[in-house]
Design a protein around this motif. Structure first.
Motif, short mmCIF file in Angstrom:
data_model
loop_
_atom_site.label_atom_id
_atom_site.label_comp_id
_atom_site.label_asym_id
_atom_site.label_seq_id
_atom_site.Cartn_x
_atom_site.Cartn_y
_atom_site.Cartn_z
N PHE A 99 2.83 4.97 -10.77
CA PHE A 99 2.77 4.85 -9.15
C PHE A 99 3.72 3.80 -9.14
O PHE A 99 4.37 3.07 -8.60
N ILE A 105 6.82 5.77 -7.85
CA ILE A 105 7.00 5.72 -6.65
C ILE A 105 6.84 4.52 -6.14
O ILE A 105 7.29 3.73 -4.99
N GLN A 106 6.54 3.37 -6.49
CA GLN A 106 6.59 1.63 -6.32
C GLN A 106 7.77 1.32 -6.69
O GLN A 106 8.70 0.79 -5.33
N THR A 113 1.13 1.54 -2.44
CA THR A 113 1.80 2.51 -4.08
C THR A 113 -0.36 1.96 -4.41
O THR A 113 -0.56 2.99 -4.91
#
Length: 155
Positions: free
Chosen positions: A67, A71-72, A95
């Protein structure tokens, strides 16, 4: 791969004011849990058990790499992701919503909602220090205290 996961060299986060405030938030949360939940602390001998280590260390490491790292890290590359509200980037917010949705699949709705605030904190630290390492450490710290107090998920 290191850069992709947000594992670049990290500044000395142990001196960062926001990181230290976030670390202090763990014990404050544990006190709130102790006041509102029936506790079933795990015996100290079980702290080195596989179920505890999975819940307190392995899962937080995997979640943070996925994450906050992937993702972030990708969202912050987008112009919309760098926009911030009171220092919290939209990449962090998006996120954190995904992080909550992931918990929604395996936990009760209330539990899933309760991960939003820590997720935003982990994301704030990730953005501020440009590394996943501090977020990983905070997540392991938060989970360790919680599972020591509550025992759930710690075998």
């Amino acid at each position: 791969m290191i850069k992709l996961l947000g594992l670049d060299q990290c500044p000395p986060f142990h001196r960062d004011r926001i990181f230290l405030l976030a670390a202090a938030g763990g014990p404050m949360f544990w006190v709130a849990v102790a006041l509102t939940t029936s506790l079933a602390p795990i015996p100290w001998a079980r702290i080195w058990s596989l179920p505890f280590l999975v819940a307190a260390v392995l899962l937080p490491v995997i979640e943070e790499l996925c994450f906050r790292g992937l993702i972030q890290g990708e969202f912050i590359q987008c112009s919309w992701g760098r926009r911030a509200i009171r220092g919290v980037t939209l990449a962090n917010c998006a996120t954190s919503v995904l992080f909550m949705a992931g918990h929604w699949l395996t936990h009760s709705p209330l539990w899933a909602l309760s991960v939003i605030f820590p997720s935003v904190i982990f994301g704030l630290v990730r953005d501020r220090l440009q590394s996943s390492y501090p977020a990983i450490l905070l997540h392991c710290f938060y989970n360790s205290g919680y599972f020591i107090l509550v025992g759930s998920g710690a075998g």
